[in-house]
Structure formats: C-alpha cells, structure tokens
Write a protein that holds these residues in place. Structure first.
Motif, short mmCIF file in Angstrom:
data_model
loop_
_atom_site.label_atom_id
_atom_site.label_comp_id
_atom_site.label_asym_id
_atom_site.label_seq_id
_atom_site.Cartn_x
_atom_site.Cartn_y
_atom_site.Cartn_z
N ARG A 33 0.83 -1.20 0.00
CA ARG A 33 0.00 0.00 0.00
C ARG A 33 0.87 1.25 0.00
O ARG A 33 2.07 1.19 0.20
CB ARG A 33 -0.91 0.01 1.23
N CYS A 34 0.22 2.38 -0.17
CA CYS A 34 0.89 3.68 -0.23
C CYS A 34 1.66 3.93 1.07
O CYS A 34 1.10 3.74 2.16
CB CYS A 34 -0.15 4.77 -0.44
N PRO A 35 2.93 4.39 0.99
CA PRO A 35 3.69 4.63 2.21
C PRO A 35 3.21 5.84 3.01
O PRO A 35 3.55 5.98 4.18
CB PRO A 35 5.12 4.84 1.72
N ARG A 36 2.42 6.73 2.41
CA ARG A 36 1.94 7.91 3.15
C ARG A 36 0.60 7.67 3.82
O ARG A 36 0.44 7.93 4.99
CB ARG A 36 1.84 9.12 2.22
N CYS A 37 -0.37 7.14 3.09
CA CYS A 37 -1.71 6.97 3.68
C CYS A 37 -1.99 5.52 4.07
O CYS A 37 -2.89 5.26 4.87
CB CYS A 37 -2.79 7.46 2.72
N GLY A 38 -1.26 4.57 3.50
CA GLY A 38 -1.48 3.18 3.85
C GLY A 38 -2.72 2.57 3.24
O GLY A 38 -3.11 1.46 3.59
N SER A 92 0.84 7.33 -9.11
CA SER A 92 0.55 8.05 -7.87
C SER A 92 -0.48 7.27 -7.06
O SER A 92 -1.10 6.34 -7.56
CB SER A 92 0.03 9.46 -8.17
N CYS A 93 -0.65 7.68 -5.82
CA CYS A 93 -1.61 7.01 -4.94
C CYS A 93 -3.03 7.40 -5.34
O CYS A 93 -3.32 8.57 -5.52
CB CYS A 93 -1.34 7.40 -3.50
N GLU A 94 -3.88 6.41 -5.45
CA GLU A 94 -5.27 6.67 -5.83
C GLU A 94 -6.06 7.28 -4.67
O GLU A 94 -7.12 7.82 -4.86
CB GLU A 94 -5.94 5.36 -6.28
N ASN A 95 -5.52 7.18 -3.46
CA ASN A 95 -6.23 7.68 -2.28
C ASN A 95 -5.78 9.09 -1.88
O ASN A 95 -6.59 9.98 -1.73
CB ASN A 95 -6.04 6.71 -1.12
N CYS A 96 -4.47 9.28 -1.71
CA CYS A 96 -3.98 10.58 -1.22
C CYS A 96 -3.23 11.38 -2.29
O CYS A 96 -2.87 12.52 -2.06
CB CYS A 96 -3.07 10.39 0.00
N GLY A 97 -2.97 10.77 -3.44
CA GLY A 97 -2.32 11.50 -4.53
C GLY A 97 -0.81 11.58 -4.45
O GLY A 97 -0.20 12.32 -5.21
ZN LIG Z 1 -1.65 7.36 -0.41
#
Ligand SMILES: [Zn+2]
Length: 128
Positions: free
Chosen positions: A20-25, A39-44
């Motif tokens: 998963r994304c290292p920033r939002c998980g 890019s992350c689909e959740n936090c960009g």
């Molecule tokens: Zn993210």
C-alpha cells in the motif's frame, strides 16, 4: 527531486507487506505485478521518488538461496533421495520464495525510502 510532504503514522513495514501507499497506507502501490503506479489513488502521493533498483532482488537471492540450498543439503545428507525428489521439492519452493517475496519486499523498500526520505546524494550549489 524533492519528496512530497512527509506524513507518518503508517508503518513502512505494514505498508510494504500490504503493498500500500507509504503515506496513507490505503492506496495501491502497484499497477501491475511489479510496476509501480504513477501516484496514490487515495492521497495522490506521487510515486516518482521510487528507486528501489535491484535492492529487493538482492535480498531475495540471499534469503531464498540460503534457505533452499540449506534445505537441499540437509535433505541430501539425511536421506540421499533421487534427483527427481530434489526437483520436485525445490522447484516450487524457489518459485514461491522468490516470486512471493518480490512484491512485498519491493513495496517495503519503497516505503522505507519514503519514510527515511532517502534519495540520491547531491552537492549543494555554492559549496563545491
Ligand atoms: Zn496514499
């Protein structure tokens, strides 16, 4: 290249193991088996900082190679089975241990790279 604003609260190991994304998980890190999404689909978060290189492969070669060779030697010295037994035992183990570990290990290294803000070394202008 500058890493985007740092956010923590997500363990790089948890983000890595779940890919998963290292920033939002939450957002998916990969768009293919090993292809990192743009890019992350959740936090960009822009994943362009990703530069895990050959790191995951090196760790897997060392870990899986030690495991399989150690087990093969132990089985050979203990039971001396025919070669087809070795092929039957170690081929699936090699495939599982290498392909199975590649994605989570690559994701973990990317998450650690993000968490530690690791990037290429550079000289500041004017100090050189
Ligand atoms: Zn993210």
């Amino acid at each position: 290249m500058d890493l985007q604003p740092f956010h923590t609260g997500v363990s790089p190991y948890q983000a890595g193991l779940t890919c998963r994304c290292p920033r939002c998980g939450r957002g998916r890190l990969f768009s293919g088996f090993l292809k990192v999404a743009p890019s992350c689909e959740n936090c960009g978060l822009d994943y362009s900082f990703d530069d895990s290189g050959d790191g995951p492969v090196v760790f897997i070669i060392l870990a899986a190679g030690s495991l399989v060779v150690g087990l093969a030697l132990w089985v050979e010295l203990t039971w001396q089975p025919p070669l087809w037994v070795h092929a039957l035992l170690w081929t699936p183990l090699v495939l599982i241990s290498t392909l199975g570990l590649l994605r989570p290990l690559k994701a973990t290294l990317i998450a650690l790279q993000y968490a530690k803000r690791a990037q290429e070394g550079r000289l500041d202008k004017g100090e050189a």
